[in-house]
Write a protein that holds these residues in place. Structure first.
Motif, PDB file in Angstrom:
ATOM      1  N   GLY A  10      31.898  41.942  40.364  1.00  0.00           N
ATOM      2  CA  GLY A  10      33.083  42.866  39.844  1.00  0.00           C
ATOM      3  C   GLY A  10      34.186  42.127  40.087  1.00  0.00           C
ATOM      4  O   GLY A  10      34.539  41.090  40.784  1.00  0.00           O
ATOM      5  N   ASN A  11      35.316  43.189  39.977  1.00  0.00           N
ATOM      6  CA  ASN A  11      36.725  42.767  40.001  1.00  0.00           C
ATOM      7  C   ASN A  11      36.865  42.423  41.603  1.00  0.00           C
ATOM      8  O   ASN A  11      36.979  43.226  42.339  1.00  0.00           O
ATOM      9  N   LEU A  12      37.327  41.220  41.951  1.00  0.00           N
ATOM     10  CA  LEU A  12      37.735  40.683  43.525  1.00  0.00           C
ATOM     11  C   LEU A  12      39.411  40.746  43.794  1.00  0.00           C
ATOM     12  O   LEU A  12      39.863  40.471  44.549  1.00  0.00           O
ATOM     13  N   LEU A  13      39.963  41.196  42.694  1.00  0.00           N
ATOM     14  CA  LEU A  13      41.467  41.305  42.856  1.00  0.00           C
ATOM     15  C   LEU A  13      41.798  42.464  43.443  1.00  0.00           C
ATOM     16  O   LEU A  13      41.398  43.540  43.603  1.00  0.00           O
ATOM     17  N   PRO A  14      42.855  42.198  44.340  1.00  0.00           N
ATOM     18  CA  PRO A  14      43.410  43.210  45.272  1.00  0.00           C
ATOM     19  C   PRO A  14      44.167  44.726  44.449  1.00  0.00           C
ATOM     20  O   PRO A  14      43.999  45.653  44.983  1.00  0.00           O
ATOM     21  N   VAL A  15      44.393  44.397  43.206  1.00  0.00           N
ATOM     22  CA  VAL A  15      45.348  45.413  42.372  1.00  0.00           C
ATOM     23  C   VAL A  15      44.546  45.292  41.104  1.00  0.00           C
ATOM     24  O   VAL A  15      43.702  44.123  40.735  1.00  0.00           O
ATOM     25  N   SER A  16      44.679  45.987  40.079  1.00  0.00           N
ATOM     26  CA  SER A  16      44.082  46.209  38.721  1.00  0.00           C
ATOM     27  C   SER A  16      44.769  44.620  38.007  1.00  0.00           C
ATOM     28  O   SER A  16      46.020  44.292  38.380  1.00  0.00           O
ATOM     29  N   SER A  17      43.941  44.224  37.263  1.00  0.00           N
ATOM     30  CA  SER A  17      44.476  43.301  36.377  1.00  0.00           C
ATOM     31  C   SER A  17      45.849  43.286  35.463  1.00  0.00           C
ATOM     32  O   SER A  17      46.469  42.708  34.998  1.00  0.00           O
ATOM     33  N   VAL A  18      45.912  44.552  35.187  1.00  0.00           N
ATOM     34  CA  VAL A  18      47.184  44.965  34.273  1.00  0.00           C
ATOM     35  C   VAL A  18      48.432  44.997  35.057  1.00  0.00           C
ATOM     36  O   VAL A  18      49.340  44.778  34.665  1.00  0.00           O
ATOM     37  N   ILE A  19      48.460  45.026  36.424  1.00  0.00           N
ATOM     38  CA  ILE A  19      49.300  44.918  37.443  1.00  0.00           C
ATOM     39  C   ILE A  19      50.213  43.709  37.175  1.00  0.00           C
ATOM     40  O   ILE A  19      51.538  43.386  37.498  1.00  0.00           O
ATOM     41  N   PHE A  20      49.407  42.455  37.116  1.00  0.00           N
ATOM     42  CA  PHE A  20      50.209  41.130  37.299  1.00  0.00           C
ATOM     43  C   PHE A  20      50.930  40.828  36.101  1.00  0.00           C
ATOM     44  O   PHE A  20      52.073  40.378  36.533  1.00  0.00           O
ATOM     45  N   PRO A  21      50.597  40.993  34.762  1.00  0.00           N
ATOM     46  CA  PRO A  21      51.500  41.129  33.796  1.00  0.00           C
ATOM     47  C   PRO A  21      52.754  41.737  33.920  1.00  0.00           C
ATOM     48  O   PRO A  21      53.956  41.516  33.637  1.00  0.00           O
ATOM     49  N   LEU A  22      52.797  43.077  34.475  1.00  0.00           N
ATOM     50  CA  LEU A  22      53.847  43.897  34.713  1.00  0.00           C
ATOM     51  C   LEU A  22      54.639  43.468  35.702  1.00  0.00           C
ATOM     52  O   LEU A  22      56.093  43.467  35.795  1.00  0.00           O
ATOM     53  N   VAL A  23      54.049  42.874  36.885  1.00  0.00           N
ATOM     54  CA  VAL A  23      55.211  42.204  37.712  1.00  0.00           C
ATOM     55  C   VAL A  23      55.553  41.157  37.314  1.00  0.00           C
ATOM     56  O   VAL A  23      57.105  40.817  37.638  1.00  0.00           O
ATOM     57  N   ALA A  24      55.180  40.193  36.288  1.00  0.00           N
ATOM     58  CA  ALA A  24      55.583  39.088  36.030  1.00  0.00           C
ATOM     59  C   ALA A  24      56.863  39.312  34.887  1.00  0.00           C
ATOM     60  O   ALA A  24      57.812  38.829  35.019  1.00  0.00           O
ATOM     61  N   ALA A  25      56.580  40.466  34.001  1.00  0.00           N
ATOM     62  CA  ALA A  25      57.659  40.999  33.072  1.00  0.00           C
ATOM     63  C   ALA A  25      58.785  41.285  34.012  1.00  0.00           C
ATOM     64  O   ALA A  25      59.958  41.220  33.500  1.00  0.00           O
ATOM     65  N   GLY A  26      58.422  42.356  35.106  1.00  0.00           N
ATOM     66  CA  GLY A  26      59.536  42.731  35.936  1.00  0.00           C
ATOM     67  C   GLY A  26      60.358  41.699  36.515  1.00  0.00           C
ATOM     68  O   GLY A  26      61.552  41.834  36.663  1.00  0.00           O
TER      69      GLY A  26
END
Length: 59
Positions: A10-26
Motif C-alpha cells: 500500500g501507501n509507503l509515503l510518510p504522510v497522505s498523498s494530499v499533503i504534498f500538493p498542499l505543501v507545494a501550494a503553500g
C-alpha cells in the motif's frame, strides 16, 4: 519480485498523498508573497538613484 511485494503493502509515503500538493501550494504562495513584498522598491529609493523622473522627461 520485490516490486510486487512493495506494491501490495500500500501507501509507503510518510504522510497522505494530499499533503504534498498542499505543501507545494503553500510554498509557492509564500514565495509569491515574498516577491510581492518587493514591489515598487525602485520608486521608494528614487532619491538614491538621481530622482524619480525618467531621463527623457521634460518636467
Amino acid at each position: 519480485m520485490t516490486f510486487l511485494l512493495a506494491a501490495e503493502e500500500g501507501n509507503l509515503l510518510p504522510v497522505s498523498s494530499v499533503i504534498f500538493p498542499l505543501v507545494a501550494a503553500g510554498f509557492f504562495a509564500l514565495m509569491g508573497g515574498v516577491t510581492w513584498s518587493y514591489r515598487d522598491v525602485a520608486h521608494r529609493h528614487a532619491n538614491k538613484t538621481g530622482g524619480s523622473q525618467p531621463s527623457g522627461s521634460d518636467h
